[in-house]
Structure formats: C-alpha cells, structure tokens
Design a protein around this motif. Structure first.
Motif, PDB file in Angstrom:
ATOM      1  N   LEU A   7      46.461  34.545  67.438  1.00  0.00           N
ATOM      2  CA  LEU A   7      46.410  33.778  68.685  1.00  0.00           C
ATOM      3  C   LEU A   7      45.024  33.175  68.912  1.00  0.00           C
ATOM      4  CD1 LEU A   7      48.487  36.100  71.060  1.00  0.00           C
ATOM      5  CD2 LEU A   7      49.154  33.866  70.152  1.00  0.00           C
ATOM      6  N   SER A   8      43.983  33.944  68.577  1.00  0.00           N
ATOM      7  CA  SER A   8      42.622  33.441  68.733  1.00  0.00           C
ATOM      8  C   SER A   8      42.372  32.270  67.785  1.00  0.00           C
ATOM      9  CB  SER A   8      41.609  34.557  68.470  1.00  0.00           C
ATOM     10  OG  SER A   8      40.291  34.076  68.557  1.00  0.00           O
ATOM     11  N   LEU A   9      42.846  32.407  66.545  1.00  0.00           N
ATOM     12  CA  LEU A   9      42.652  31.329  65.571  1.00  0.00           C
ATOM     13  C   LEU A   9      43.471  30.094  65.936  1.00  0.00           C
ATOM     14  CD1 LEU A   9      42.554  33.204  62.129  1.00  0.00           C
ATOM     15  CD2 LEU A   9      40.671  32.530  63.615  1.00  0.00           C
ATOM     16  N   LEU A  10      44.663  30.309  66.484  1.00  0.00           N
ATOM     17  CA  LEU A  10      45.470  29.175  66.931  1.00  0.00           C
ATOM     18  C   LEU A  10      44.766  28.405  68.044  1.00  0.00           C
ATOM     19  CD1 LEU A  10      49.111  30.606  66.943  1.00  0.00           C
ATOM     20  CD2 LEU A  10      48.248  28.705  65.550  1.00  0.00           C
ATOM     21  N   GLU A  11      44.120  29.146  68.939  1.00  0.00           N
ATOM     22  CA  GLU A  11      43.365  28.504  70.014  1.00  0.00           C
ATOM     23  C   GLU A  11      42.228  27.653  69.450  1.00  0.00           C
ATOM     24  OE1 GLU A  11      40.702  29.712  73.963  1.00  0.00           O
ATOM     25  OE2 GLU A  11      41.742  31.261  72.812  1.00  0.00           O
ATOM     26  N   GLY A  12      41.513  28.211  68.459  1.00  0.00           N
ATOM     27  CA  GLY A  12      40.440  27.454  67.821  1.00  0.00           C
ATOM     28  C   GLY A  12      40.967  26.284  67.010  1.00  0.00           C
ATOM     29  N   PHE A  13      42.140  26.479  66.402  1.00  0.00           N
ATOM     30  CA  PHE A  13      42.717  25.413  65.575  1.00  0.00           C
ATOM     31  C   PHE A  13      43.164  24.236  66.427  1.00  0.00           C
ATOM     32  CE2 PHE A  13      46.063  23.832  62.524  1.00  0.00           C
ATOM     33  CZ  PHE A  13      45.148  23.400  61.582  1.00  0.00           C
ATOM     34  N   LEU A  14      43.581  24.496  67.652  1.00  0.00           N
ATOM     35  CA  LEU A  14      43.930  23.408  68.561  1.00  0.00           C
ATOM     36  C   LEU A  14      42.716  22.522  68.847  1.00  0.00           C
ATOM     37  CD1 LEU A  14      46.299  25.186  71.124  1.00  0.00           C
ATOM     38  CD2 LEU A  14      46.929  23.503  69.385  1.00  0.00           C
ATOM     39  N   ALA A  15      41.554  23.165  69.002  1.00  0.00           N
ATOM     40  CA  ALA A  15      40.324  22.391  69.196  1.00  0.00           C
ATOM     41  C   ALA A  15      39.992  21.599  67.935  1.00  0.00           C
ATOM     42  CB  ALA A  15      39.169  23.327  69.551  1.00  0.00           C
ATOM     43  N   ASN A 175      35.934  30.948  66.086  1.00  0.00           N
ATOM     44  CA  ASN A 175      36.784  32.044  66.567  1.00  0.00           C
ATOM     45  C   ASN A 175      36.981  33.114  65.504  1.00  0.00           C
ATOM     46  OD1 ASN A 175      36.978  30.401  68.782  1.00  0.00           O
ATOM     47  ND2 ASN A 175      39.189  30.569  68.989  1.00  0.00           N
ATOM     48  N   GLY A 176      37.094  32.695  64.238  1.00  0.00           N
ATOM     49  CA  GLY A 176      37.245  33.663  63.163  1.00  0.00           C
ATOM     50  C   GLY A 176      35.996  34.495  62.956  1.00  0.00           C
ATOM     51  N   LYS A 181      31.468  39.980  64.648  1.00  0.00           N
ATOM     52  CA  LYS A 181      30.541  40.560  65.619  1.00  0.00           C
ATOM     53  C   LYS A 181      31.226  41.552  66.563  1.00  0.00           C
ATOM     54  CE  LYS A 181      27.798  36.312  65.615  1.00  0.00           C
ATOM     55  NZ  LYS A 181      27.299  35.170  66.433  1.00  0.00           N
ATOM     56  N   SER A 182      32.438  41.226  66.985  1.00  0.00           N
ATOM     57  CA  SER A 182      33.097  42.066  67.992  1.00  0.00           C
ATOM     58  C   SER A 182      33.813  43.280  67.413  1.00  0.00           C
ATOM     59  CB  SER A 182      34.104  41.226  68.784  1.00  0.00           C
ATOM     60  OG  SER A 182      35.125  40.739  67.928  1.00  0.00           O
ATOM     61  N   SER A 183      34.435  43.102  66.207  1.00  0.00           N
ATOM     62  CA  SER A 183      35.246  44.188  65.641  1.00  0.00           C
ATOM     63  C   SER A 183      34.775  44.664  64.271  1.00  0.00           C
ATOM     64  CB  SER A 183      36.716  43.738  65.546  1.00  0.00           C
ATOM     65  OG  SER A 183      37.191  43.285  66.792  1.00  0.00           O
ATOM     66  N   GLY A 184      33.801  43.970  63.696  1.00  0.00           N
ATOM     67  CA  GLY A 184      33.292  44.376  62.390  1.00  0.00           C
ATOM     68  C   GLY A 184      34.267  44.126  61.251  1.00  0.00           C
ATOM     69  N   LEU A 189      38.093  35.643  59.071  1.00  0.00           N
ATOM     70  CA  LEU A 189      37.368  34.469  58.598  1.00  0.00           C
ATOM     71  C   LEU A 189      38.075  33.861  57.386  1.00  0.00           C
ATOM     72  CD1 LEU A 189      34.852  32.887  59.387  1.00  0.00           C
ATOM     73  CD2 LEU A 189      33.547  34.256  57.781  1.00  0.00           C
ATOM     74  N   PHE A 190      38.590  34.733  56.506  1.00  0.00           N
ATOM     75  CA  PHE A 190      39.349  34.232  55.361  1.00  0.00           C
ATOM     76  C   PHE A 190      40.718  33.703  55.793  1.00  0.00           C
ATOM     77  CE2 PHE A 190      36.454  37.403  53.504  1.00  0.00           C
ATOM     78  CZ  PHE A 190      35.833  36.614  52.538  1.00  0.00           C
ATOM     79  N   TYR A 191      41.238  34.288  56.843  1.00  0.00           N
ATOM     80  CA  TYR A 191      42.532  33.863  57.382  1.00  0.00           C
ATOM     81  C   TYR A 191      42.493  32.408  57.846  1.00  0.00           C
ATOM     82  CZ  TYR A 191      46.822  34.412  60.257  1.00  0.00           C
ATOM     83  OH  TYR A 191      48.074  34.294  60.823  1.00  0.00           O
ATOM     84  N   THR A 192      41.319  31.963  58.289  1.00  0.00           N
ATOM     85  CA  THR A 192      41.197  30.561  58.722  1.00  0.00           C
ATOM     86  C   THR A 192      41.523  29.595  57.581  1.00  0.00           C
ATOM     87  OG1 THR A 192      38.830  30.436  58.173  1.00  0.00           O
ATOM     88  CG2 THR A 192      39.389  31.160  60.400  1.00  0.00           C
ATOM     89  N   GLY A 193      41.264  30.038  56.353  1.00  0.00           N
ATOM     90  CA  GLY A 193      41.558  29.190  55.197  1.00  0.00           C
ATOM     91  C   GLY A 193      43.023  28.804  55.114  1.00  0.00           C
ATOM     92  N   ALA A 194      43.920  29.710  55.555  1.00  0.00           N
ATOM     93  CA  ALA A 194      45.352  29.412  55.512  1.00  0.00           C
ATOM     94  C   ALA A 194      45.685  28.238  56.431  1.00  0.00           C
ATOM     95  CB  ALA A 194      46.150  30.652  55.926  1.00  0.00           C
ATOM     96  N   PHE A 195      45.006  28.177  57.579  1.00  0.00           N
ATOM     97  CA  PHE A 195      45.240  27.071  58.511  1.00  0.00           C
ATOM     98  C   PHE A 195      44.799  25.749  57.899  1.00  0.00           C
ATOM     99  CE2 PHE A 195      45.315  30.741  61.231  1.00  0.00           C
ATOM    100  CZ  PHE A 195      46.175  30.418  62.264  1.00  0.00           C
TER     101      PHE A 195
END
Length: 218
Positions: A7-15, A175-176, A181-184, A189-195
């Motif tokens: 959901l976070s990556l989808l939000e960033g992908f919309l931008a 977003n990725g 920073k938040s969850s370690g 970050l690699f998941y963004t590549g799929a988008f």
C-alpha cells in the motif's frame, strides 16, 4: 507486513505516474515548439534555443532539479516553491518538462530533416502553405519515424522519475527506502523494481502496437 509495504509503494507509485504523465503532456508539445525554434532561420531565435538545448542535454537532470528547486531561494531570495509537498512536486515537474522537451525537440528535428526535400518542393508546387505541407504531407511520416526514439525516451522517463526524491518528492523509491529506516528491512526497496518493470513492460507493448499500426508507411 507485505500489504503495508504494498500500500505504501502504491501510494508512492501514484506520485511517480502523476509526474510521468504530466511530464509527457507538457514536454511533447513544448519539444515541438523548441524544435521549430532551433530550426528557425533567424539567429536571434535559433541561437539561444540551441544553446538551451546544449546546456540541458549536457548537464545531469539531478543537477537541474537542484538548481530549479534551490536556485530561486539562493539567487533571488524568493521562496518560490514554499515548503509544501505540492511545491516540491511542481519544481520537479518543471525540471522534467524542460529536460525532456529539449530531448524530444532533437528527436523531432531529426525526424523532420529525414523527410526528403522533394516532398516539400512537390507540396510547394501544388500551392500548399507551410502549415498544410506539415499537416498533410510530413506529420504522419514524422510520427512513424520518431516513435522508436520517443519510446526509448518515455521508458527512460519512467526510471528518471526516481530522481525527484533528491528534492524530497515522495515517489515510490522514497517510500521503499523509508522502510529501511523505520523497520530495518531492505526488501521493499527491491520490491519497487517490480512496479517499474511492470509499467515499463506495459509501455513497451503499447509502443509496439503503435509501431505495428504505423507499419503501412513501409
């Protein structure tokens, strides 16, 4: 956790898509205007425009982003963009539009100059105006010739949108990276590549379809 990340990556992908789409909407017609200016017979028009193209194509897009965003505040003491997300997005959009318009202008120029001179002369003999010649004789041939290089630039634009993060535009990679920073965890970050791969793949199929539709010029 997977759905939270998605959901976070989808939000960033919309931008990302918003920046991508608006860049194309403004840079494609602006590139044509710049192209006509760079081919103008008047040096007063042609020389400054060619100088602009040379500067934009010869410097990194990241540098242009930083100058457009921070430049007014440093040189003019004016906070043009404010501190809001929309202000940062607008600065990124302007930088992307100028950059890609200059690249598109060179593609247009190459396409126009590749049309045989005899076609212009034949249209002139038939009494066509310059605009009629461009619209009825040149335009469709031009589109056919520029689709492959335009498609390369468009797919490059998909990836270049990630540069907007240097001025804190919250696109998909921002977003990725936030999860490191938040969850370690780094896998988002690699998941963004799929988008990016999915979007680039769809654009590739679209341009192949367009090229097939224009194949009657062969």
């Amino acid at each position: 956790m997977f759905w939270i990340v998605t959901l976070s990556l989808l939000e960033g992908f919309l931008a990302t898509i918003k920046l991508f789409a608006l860049t194309l909407v403004f840079s494609l017609p602006l590139g044509l205007l710049i192209c006509f200016g760079s081919m103008n017979k008047l040096p007063l028009i042609r020389v400054p425009i060619r100088f602009l193209i040379w500067v934009v194509r010869g410097t990194p897009l990241m540098l242009q982003l930083l100058i457009i965003y921070y430049g007014p505040g440093i040189f003019l003491r004016l906070n043009v963009w404010g501190t809001s997300t929309s202000g940062r997005f607008m600065a990124a959009l302007i930088a992307f539009v100028i950059n890609y318009a200059c690249y598109f202008s060179e593609i247009y120029r190459g396409g126009i100059q590749s049309i045989p001179v005899g076609q212009y002369e034949a249209a002139q003999v038939l009494g066509m105006t310059r605009w009629q010649t461009f619209k009825k004789v040149i335009l469709l041939q031009l589109i056919k010739r520029i689709v492959p290089p335009i498609s390369n630039e468009v797919i490059t634009l998909v990836k270049d949108t990630s540069l907007a993060r240097v001025i804190a535009v919250y696109e998909i990679i921002w977003n990725g990276q936030a999860f490191i920073k938040s969850s370690g965890i780094i896998w988002p970050l690699f998941y963004t590549g799929a988008f990016y791969l999915l979007f680039s793949g769809l654009l590739t199929l679209l341009f192949r379809y367009i090229e097939k539709k224009l194949s009657y010029f062969r």
